[in-house]
Design a protein around this motif. Structure first.
Motif, PDB file in Angstrom:
ATOM      1  N   LEU A 388       0.830  -1.214   0.000  1.00 38.80           N
ATOM      2  CA  LEU A 388       0.000   0.000   0.000  1.00 38.80           C
ATOM      3  C   LEU A 388       0.864   1.263   0.000  1.00 38.80           C
ATOM      4  CD1 LEU A 388      -3.041   0.947   0.329  1.00 38.80           C
ATOM      5  CD2 LEU A 388      -2.543   1.172   2.757  1.00 38.80           C
ATOM      6  N   THR A 389       0.664   2.119  -0.973  1.00 39.49           N
ATOM      7  CA  THR A 389       1.370   3.395  -0.999  1.00 39.49           C
ATOM      8  C   THR A 389       0.626   4.399  -1.858  1.00 39.49           C
ATOM      9  OG1 THR A 389       3.443   4.537  -1.492  1.00 39.49           O
ATOM     10  CG2 THR A 389       2.868   2.711  -2.939  1.00 39.49           C
ATOM     11  N   TYR A 390       0.797   5.646  -1.484  1.00 38.07           N
ATOM     12  CA  TYR A 390       0.222   6.731  -2.282  1.00 38.07           C
ATOM     13  C   TYR A 390       1.364   7.561  -2.871  1.00 38.07           C
ATOM     14  CZ  TYR A 390      -3.659   5.182   0.571  1.00 38.07           C
ATOM     15  OH  TYR A 390      -4.603   4.396   1.197  1.00 38.07           O
ATOM     16  N   ASN A 391       2.564   7.068  -2.651  1.00 39.97           N
ATOM     17  CA  ASN A 391       3.772   7.783  -3.079  1.00 39.97           C
ATOM     18  C   ASN A 391       3.847   9.210  -2.550  1.00 39.97           C
ATOM     19  OD1 ASN A 391       4.945   5.656  -4.704  1.00 39.97           O
ATOM     20  ND2 ASN A 391       3.165   5.973  -6.026  1.00 39.97           N
ATOM     21  N   THR A 392       3.426   9.362  -1.317  1.00 43.62           N
ATOM     22  CA  THR A 392       3.497  10.693  -0.716  1.00 43.62           C
ATOM     23  C   THR A 392       4.257  10.643   0.604  1.00 43.62           C
ATOM     24  OG1 THR A 392       1.453  10.304   0.483  1.00 43.62           O
ATOM     25  CG2 THR A 392       1.264  11.436  -1.634  1.00 43.62           C
ATOM     26  N   MET A 393       4.798  11.794   0.948  1.00 47.14           N
ATOM     27  CA  MET A 393       5.388  11.981   2.272  1.00 47.14           C
ATOM     28  C   MET A 393       4.897  13.346   2.715  1.00 47.14           C
ATOM     29  SD  MET A 393       8.016   9.833   3.308  1.00 47.14           S
ATOM     30  CE  MET A 393       9.431  10.729   3.912  1.00 47.14           C
ATOM     31  N   ALA A 394       3.924  13.362   3.581  1.00 45.55           N
ATOM     32  CA  ALA A 394       3.294  14.623   3.975  1.00 45.55           C
ATOM     33  C   ALA A 394       2.884  15.395   2.717  1.00 45.55           C
ATOM     34  CB  ALA A 394       4.215  15.423   4.883  1.00 45.55           C
ATOM     35  N   LEU A 404      10.993   3.222   3.689  1.00 45.68           N
ATOM     36  CA  LEU A 404      10.453   3.650   4.979  1.00 45.68           C
ATOM     37  C   LEU A 404       9.409   2.660   5.487  1.00 45.68           C
ATOM     38  CD1 LEU A 404      10.461   5.853   7.083  1.00 45.68           C
ATOM     39  CD2 LEU A 404       8.856   7.163   5.701  1.00 45.68           C
ATOM     40  N   ARG A 405       8.557   2.219   4.601  1.00 42.09           N
ATOM     41  CA  ARG A 405       7.509   1.281   5.008  1.00 42.09           C
ATOM     42  C   ARG A 405       8.109  -0.056   5.423  1.00 42.09           C
ATOM     43  NH1 ARG A 405       4.779   0.093   0.737  1.00 42.09           N
ATOM     44  NH2 ARG A 405       5.876   1.380  -0.785  1.00 42.09           N
ATOM     45  N   ARG A 406       9.155  -0.429   4.735  1.00 40.12           N
ATOM     46  CA  ARG A 406       9.815  -1.680   5.074  1.00 40.12           C
ATOM     47  C   ARG A 406      10.492  -1.581   6.445  1.00 40.12           C
ATOM     48  NH1 ARG A 406      14.271  -4.882   1.520  1.00 40.12           N
ATOM     49  NH2 ARG A 406      14.067  -6.857   2.626  1.00 40.12           N
ATOM     50  N   TYR A 458       5.445  12.220  16.973  1.00 39.43           N
ATOM     51  CA  TYR A 458       6.316  11.848  15.856  1.00 39.43           C
ATOM     52  C   TYR A 458       5.723  12.376  14.538  1.00 39.43           C
ATOM     53  CZ  TYR A 458       3.356   8.041  14.036  1.00 39.43           C
ATOM     54  OH  TYR A 458       2.329   7.314  13.473  1.00 39.43           O
ATOM     55  N   TRP A 459       6.561  12.570  13.549  1.00 40.89           N
ATOM     56  CA  TRP A 459       6.123  12.953  12.201  1.00 40.89           C
ATOM     57  C   TRP A 459       5.061  14.055  12.211  1.00 40.89           C
ATOM     58  CZ3 TRP A 459       5.018   7.972   8.799  1.00 40.89           C
ATOM     59  CH2 TRP A 459       6.212   7.288   8.578  1.00 40.89           C
ATOM     60  N   ARG A 460       5.407  15.184  12.778  1.00 41.03           N
ATOM     61  CA  ARG A 460       4.360  16.184  12.957  1.00 41.03           C
ATOM     62  C   ARG A 460       3.863  16.847  11.679  1.00 41.03           C
ATOM     63  NH1 ARG A 460       6.225  19.778  17.205  1.00 41.03           N
ATOM     64  NH2 ARG A 460       8.286  18.949  16.693  1.00 41.03           N
TER      65      ARG A 460
HETATM   66  C1  LIG Z   1       3.360   5.607   6.060  1.00 40.45           C
HETATM   67  C2  LIG Z   1       3.601   6.651   5.047  1.00 40.45           C
HETATM   68  C3  LIG Z   1       4.996   7.124   5.056  1.00 40.45           C
HETATM   69  C4  LIG Z   1       3.190   6.145   3.682  1.00 40.45           C
HETATM   70  C5  LIG Z   1       3.278   7.146   2.567  1.00 40.45           C
HETATM   71  N1  LIG Z   1       2.396   8.250   2.707  1.00 40.45           N
HETATM   72  C6  LIG Z   1       2.978   6.415   1.247  1.00 40.45           C
HETATM   73  O1  LIG Z   1       2.045   6.725   0.580  1.00 40.45           O
HETATM   74  O2  LIG Z   1       3.674   5.527   0.889  1.00 40.45           O
END
Ligand SMILES: CC(C)C[C@H](N)C(=O)O
Length: 495
Positions: A388-394, A404-406, A458-460
């Motif tokens: 699962l990912t949206y390819n976003t970071m904030a 990061l997810r791993r 965390y991660w504000r």
């Molecule tokens: C947990 C988050 C860092 C996931 C990130 N927003 C993504 O879409 O992959």
């Protein structure tokens, strides 16, 4: 010191209440507090109501899923929060529906009783209330709700494996399995046992999600009975509240403003880039990889939260157990909890090498063989959450977040002693900051101690939906870790 004795001249009076470190409010150590109104509005005490509501109303898919797979037939608070990730929600509801409602080795009320036993390991009154209700609706015998003493011996025998799975799954051996399957008239068949194990692990993990996401009690009085148990850690309302009156600066204990956390985000992305490059042009020796894993497991020892009321003398701690007696009747040995995997003073940790017993090659087929199709459903759910990912970071888009997810997933396994030979645990160290590690450890190992402060700290800069995404990863990693240990023991029993 967190404890207060103000006004009380006798030592006994001093133990009757605590003071919140945060808002200085006096917390009485009453057995229960009755609240007529939920403490905060909306499905979660951590997430503003409108953020969840927006997701729900715009999503027909969620409504369809609830109609199709919800066991309670309603959009409960867990489902509402999870619907921030509809794709995942589908896999989750399907597997839950299967284990609770479809043909399977165990009778329906037993399934709910097992869910209650599992949730009770973490004093998760939300899940307990929900399944007490379902237990009765599916024809369960009301007397059993008085506690383990009132249930048939066979069900009671699950207590031990429930306890180990929840807190120290690495201790499960084939002897535990043997004991369950070979106790004369009270024996468990293997399919029944696998069904029970799947339920136990599902509900331990779900308790992590409930506490990690600050799920509020249901408003429906039928389900929540108007009670909110004050849990072991003596939450103060200020910690749970949405619109709390704590000043922002005190939330994290440091004074980084927005600017600080913005650069935290940039720094994290920078590190991800660097690690990616390093990965491409260098290889680390096996020895070094082992050292990094062990370092990480050992360090996780010191990752503890400073948020709870921790300076109790032992006798006070026992009082806390009384507070939870209401739900502890479904378990034995309530004091048994997570103990750091690495704490046993051994030179070489008896690591579970993920390569020797993987979900894909071993666990999956064993489960499927003994309890048809659940293997497929769980497998689908694990794959879903992992990818699962949206390819976003904030606020950033088009970012590859795999690394990061791993790291999040593997850190959970690391705390349970599961190691992937080909994974460099240096990445965990570089990518997960301390406050995030505190949160992860709390949510996966003792979820009942999670506070809003930990969630906030965390991660504000990240969105709430991203923090819920984190919780999904933690929950599934925990479930898989427990399952791997249980299934490995079953395999050993069979061979
Ligand atoms: C947990 C988050 C860092 C996931 C990130 N927003 C993504 O879409 O992959």
């Amino acid at each position: 010191m967190n404890r207060g004795g103000g006004g009380g001249s006798s030592p006994a009076a001093a133990t009757n209440y605590l003071i919140c470190t945060n808002c200085r409010k006096v917390l009485r150590k009453d057995k229960r507090i009755r609240v007529s109104q939920p403490l905060t509005r909306g499905p979660s005490a951590f997430i503003p109501e409108k953020e969840v509501a927006q997701a729900n109303t715009s999503d027909e898919r969620t409504n369809f899923l609830v109609e199709e797979y919800s066991t309670s037939g309603r959009l409960d608070n867990i489902t509402q929060v999870m619907s921030l990730h509809t794709q995942y929600l589908e896999s989750f509801l399907r597997s839950q529906f299967y284990m609770l409602r479809m043909d399977g080795p165990l009778p329906l009320p037993h399934r709910h009783y097992i869910a209650i036993m599992a949730a009770a390991r973490h004093q998760c009154s939300y899940l307990i209330n929900m399944h007490v209700d379902e237990f009765l609706k599916t024809g369960g015998i009301a007397e059993w709700l008085n506690g383990l003493k009132y249930v048939p011996q066979r069900l009671k025998n699950l207590n031990e494996i429930n306890k180990l799975l929840a807190h120290r799954p690495w201790l499960i051996t084939k002897e535990h399995i043997q004991k369950l399957v070979k106790t004369g008239e009270n024996n468990w068949s293997l399919p029944e046992l696998v069904h029970a194990v799947v339920l136990l692990t599902h509900y331990h993990a779900l308790a992590s999600f409930v506490f990690g996401s600050g799920i509020n009690p249901e408003r429906d009085p039928e389900i929540s009975n108007g009670f909110r148990l004050i849990s072991v850690n003596n939450f103060c309302v200020c910690d749970l509240a949405n619109d709390n009156n704590i000043e922002n600066a005190s939330l994290t204990g440091n004074n980084f403003g927005i600017v600080g956390s913005l650069s935290e985000l940039e720094a994290l992305m920078e590190r991800m880039k660097m690690l990616q490059e390093e990965r491409e042009d260098g290889d680390t020796s096996q020895e070094e990889m082992t050292t990094r894993f062990e370092k990480e497991t050992k360090e996780s020892l010191f990752v503890v939260s400073g948020d709870t009321f921790h300076s109790f003398p032992h006798s006070d701690f026992e009082d806390d157990m009384i507070i939870t007696s209401d739900v502890s009747r479904y378990i034995e040995d309530p004091g048994f909890g997570y103990e750091d995997f690495a704490r046993r003073g051994e030179e070489h940790l008896p690591t579970f090498r993920a390569q020797d017993y993987t979900w894909e090659n071993h666990g999956f087929s064993l489960v499927n063989r003994l309890y048809s199709d659940i293997g497929h459903l769980l497998d689908e759910k694990f794959r879903m959450v992992y990818s699962l990912t949206y390819n976003t970071m904030a606020t950033h888009e088009d970012v590859d977040t795999t690394m990061l997810r791993r790291a999040l997933f593997n850190y959970v396994h690391c705390m349970f002693g599961i190691r992937y030979d080909d994974y460099d645990y240096g990445e965990v160290n570089q990518l997960l900051e301390r406050s995030l590690k505190v949160y992860i450890k709390t949510v996966t190992c003792y979820p009942e101690r999670t506070t809003k402060r930990m969630y906030d700290s965390y991660w504000r800069q990240f969105k709430h939906s991203e923090k819920v995404h984190v919780n999904l990863l933690l929950m599934e990693a925990r479930m898989q870790a427990e399952l791997l240990y249980a299934l490995r023991a079953i395999t050993r029993h069979l061979t």
